[in-house]
Design an enzyme around this catalytic site. Sequence first.
Site, PDB file in Angstrom:
ATOM      1  N   GLN A 190      50.284  90.101  -5.355  1.00 27.60           N
ATOM      2  CA  GLN A 190      50.843  91.130  -6.154  1.00 27.60           C
ATOM      3  C   GLN A 190      50.716  91.890  -5.084  1.00 27.60           C
ATOM      4  O   GLN A 190      51.055  91.604  -3.284  1.00 27.60           O
ATOM      5  CB  GLN A 190      49.523  91.562  -6.883  1.00 27.60           C
ATOM      6  CG  GLN A 190      49.098  91.088  -8.405  1.00 27.60           C
ATOM      7  CD  GLN A 190      48.171  91.693  -9.430  1.00 27.60           C
ATOM      8  OE1 GLN A 190      47.714  92.671  -8.210  1.00 27.60           O
ATOM      9  NE2 GLN A 190      47.734  90.971  -9.971  1.00 27.60           N
ATOM     10  N   ASN A 226      51.007  89.776 -22.199  1.00 29.71           N
ATOM     11  CA  ASN A 226      50.753  89.232 -21.205  1.00 29.71           C
ATOM     12  C   ASN A 226      50.254  87.831 -21.688  1.00 29.71           C
ATOM     13  O   ASN A 226      48.852  88.019 -22.189  1.00 29.71           O
ATOM     14  CB  ASN A 226      50.849  90.342 -20.097  1.00 29.71           C
ATOM     15  CG  ASN A 226      50.005  89.285 -18.497  1.00 29.71           C
ATOM     16  OD1 ASN A 226      50.632  88.752 -17.956  1.00 29.71           O
ATOM     17  ND2 ASN A 226      48.414  88.866 -19.160  1.00 29.71           N
ATOM     18  N   GLU A 227      50.421  86.613 -21.044  1.00 28.97           N
ATOM     19  CA  GLU A 227      49.544  85.499 -20.855  1.00 28.97           C
ATOM     20  C   GLU A 227      48.923  85.462 -22.460  1.00 28.97           C
ATOM     21  O   GLU A 227      47.322  85.521 -22.487  1.00 28.97           O
ATOM     22  CB  GLU A 227      48.807  85.953 -20.163  1.00 28.97           C
ATOM     23  CG  GLU A 227      49.558  84.959 -18.539  1.00 28.97           C
ATOM     24  CD  GLU A 227      48.201  85.284 -17.524  1.00 28.97           C
ATOM     25  OE1 GLU A 227      47.007  85.253 -17.555  1.00 28.97           O
ATOM     26  OE2 GLU A 227      49.229  85.083 -16.158  1.00 28.97           O
ATOM     27  N   GLU A 259      49.278  95.636 -10.434  1.00 29.72           N
ATOM     28  CA  GLU A 259      48.046  95.376 -11.809  1.00 29.72           C
ATOM     29  C   GLU A 259      47.042  96.757 -11.228  1.00 29.72           C
ATOM     30  O   GLU A 259      46.485  96.359 -10.073  1.00 29.72           O
ATOM     31  CB  GLU A 259      47.571  93.724 -11.931  1.00 29.72           C
ATOM     32  CG  GLU A 259      46.567  94.186 -13.293  1.00 29.72           C
ATOM     33  CD  GLU A 259      46.310  92.288 -13.704  1.00 29.72           C
ATOM     34  OE1 GLU A 259      45.548  92.266 -14.654  1.00 29.72           O
ATOM     35  OE2 GLU A 259      46.764  91.435 -12.837  1.00 29.72           O
ATOM     36  N   TYR A 280      51.628  80.157 -10.379  1.00 29.64           N
ATOM     37  CA  TYR A 280      50.591  80.332  -9.223  1.00 29.64           C
ATOM     38  C   TYR A 280      50.265  78.408  -8.173  1.00 29.64           C
ATOM     39  O   TYR A 280      50.067  77.564  -8.457  1.00 29.64           O
ATOM     40  CB  TYR A 280      49.257  80.408  -9.292  1.00 29.64           C
ATOM     41  CG  TYR A 280      49.522  82.329  -9.893  1.00 29.64           C
ATOM     42  CD1 TYR A 280      49.570  83.308  -9.045  1.00 29.64           C
ATOM     43  CD2 TYR A 280      49.321  82.041 -10.844  1.00 29.64           C
ATOM     44  CE1 TYR A 280      48.846  84.767  -9.347  1.00 29.64           C
ATOM     45  CE2 TYR A 280      49.032  84.057 -11.553  1.00 29.64           C
ATOM     46  CZ  TYR A 280      48.996  84.424 -10.314  1.00 29.64           C
ATOM     47  OH  TYR A 280      49.186  86.362 -10.969  1.00 29.64           O
ATOM     48  N   GLU A 340      54.289  86.032 -12.970  1.00 29.71           N
ATOM     49  CA  GLU A 340      53.334  86.380 -11.980  1.00 29.71           C
ATOM     50  C   GLU A 340      54.509  85.338 -10.855  1.00 29.71           C
ATOM     51  O   GLU A 340      53.422  83.961 -11.369  1.00 29.71           O
ATOM     52  CB  GLU A 340      52.565  86.472 -12.318  1.00 29.71           C
ATOM     53  CG  GLU A 340      52.019  87.661 -12.570  1.00 29.71           C
ATOM     54  CD  GLU A 340      50.416  87.545 -13.493  1.00 29.71           C
ATOM     55  OE1 GLU A 340      49.672  86.666 -12.685  1.00 29.71           O
ATOM     56  OE2 GLU A 340      50.319  87.995 -14.793  1.00 29.71           O
TER      57      GLU A 340
END
Length: 489
Positions: free
Chosen positions: A346, A174-175, A27, A242, A297
């Site tokens: 990432q 995204n999200e 990103e 996460y 992610e």
Amino acid sequence: MKKISIVINADDRLGHISPEIYGHFSEHLGRCIYNGIYVGENSPIPNTDGIRNDIIEAFRNIKAPVFRWPGGCFAEEYHWQDGIGEKALRRKIVNTNWGGVTEDNSFGTHEFMRFCELVGCKPYINVNVGSGSVREMSEWIEYMTSDAESPLTEQRKKNGRAEPWKLEYLGVGNENWGCGGNMRPEYYADVYKRYQTFCHNYSGNRLYRIACGPSSADYNWTEVMMKNLDSNNVDAIDLHYYTMPVWPEMESATDFDDELYYKTIAAANFSDELITRHSEIMNRYDPEKKIGLVIGEWGCWHKVEEGTNPGFLYQQNTMRDAIVAAIELNVFNRHSDRVVMANLAQAVNVLQSVILTEDDKMIKTPTYHVFDLFKTHQNNEAVYCYTQNENMSEGKNAPMISVSASVNEKSMTVTAANCSLTEEAAVECSIFGFKASSVSCRILTNEAHSYNDFDCPDRVSITEHTAVIKDNVLKLNIPPCAVVECVVD
């Protein structure tokens, strides 16, 4: 020493391990792209078309299969026309999501596609739904993939690319439950259906359309997506999770006690329950498993390193993170009947990155070495693997051993992590359905707080390890806080 019994049945196939399960995420955030992957053509750091040669080589070594770009939250404010053409004329913007820094757009579509060519991986592009338009997305697809005569293809040729690129993976937003527009799932499902209508396949290119999926345990989001979409208009949905053991507070990447270590291990293991429950919902609507689950992610999210821009999300990477990576990758392997891709967050200098850079220096983190140990799983068939496991009493009921196994026509790969900080594991693995004659083994192990830095880049690294196989029984000892790979022929 604790005795651990494992049974592997190579005749019981769980699913094909797509190479994309070992994917990465890049990103426009902190130093992931600029002063990370990309240094510019005029940099004294050895590069090819502005992309660091050492990073290219590092990702080729672990057979990186796919990269997701340009975000993340950044994707929902990214307008692709800003990142093409002569670099001096490209429109500068403010990166409002990550640090408020000026983004000069010198790394755009052509540079990303060139990076993928050099690494030998597939591109996965996330389009802007939150602040973009259907037309903007549709024209970007045409610009990249069409060989017809049109103003957009002529523009691409003028910018130096005569032939269209192959683009398989396209993320539609995204999200969108958060930074991508704070949408309700019912609303996003309708928006997605509108956008995907204009995801045209040009010149033999076939797009694999990925819809925004849930955040962590938002099972309602998955329910709504599966109720409103089907395999005619979506190929996969994208789950984000996460490992954040003390959320909403943040904890140090390197300064943690045993209790926090075990909380982290438990949080990593939660991904198994998470994928199981989301898959159960998907199975009710899609029993043939035509729609894949992407873990777009994943990884550890710690406090940023002291003295760095808090919006850059730069953190160190210890053996604790390596154990988490091994747990998660084993989980993805075991769920490969539904999980078709995963992207570690990432790639460089951000969150649980596999590479850290500082000027011309580059180091491979413990997490990088886990990807090295696991790369032989790619394109194998995951097989049934039972572990007579015991929860670690000091570990808040987290299992001591994480394991997965896979086979191809010639060999079997077994990867295991000993998550205990104190106990060695004496592993005895009985193998059925595969004739085993020899074994080679590699290991990554060190004290849980250990990490590689620019003064000592190889403090944590892979070494050879001893394992024996006799009468189809694999035996090895795994020290505390260790990850091993055994390849059985």
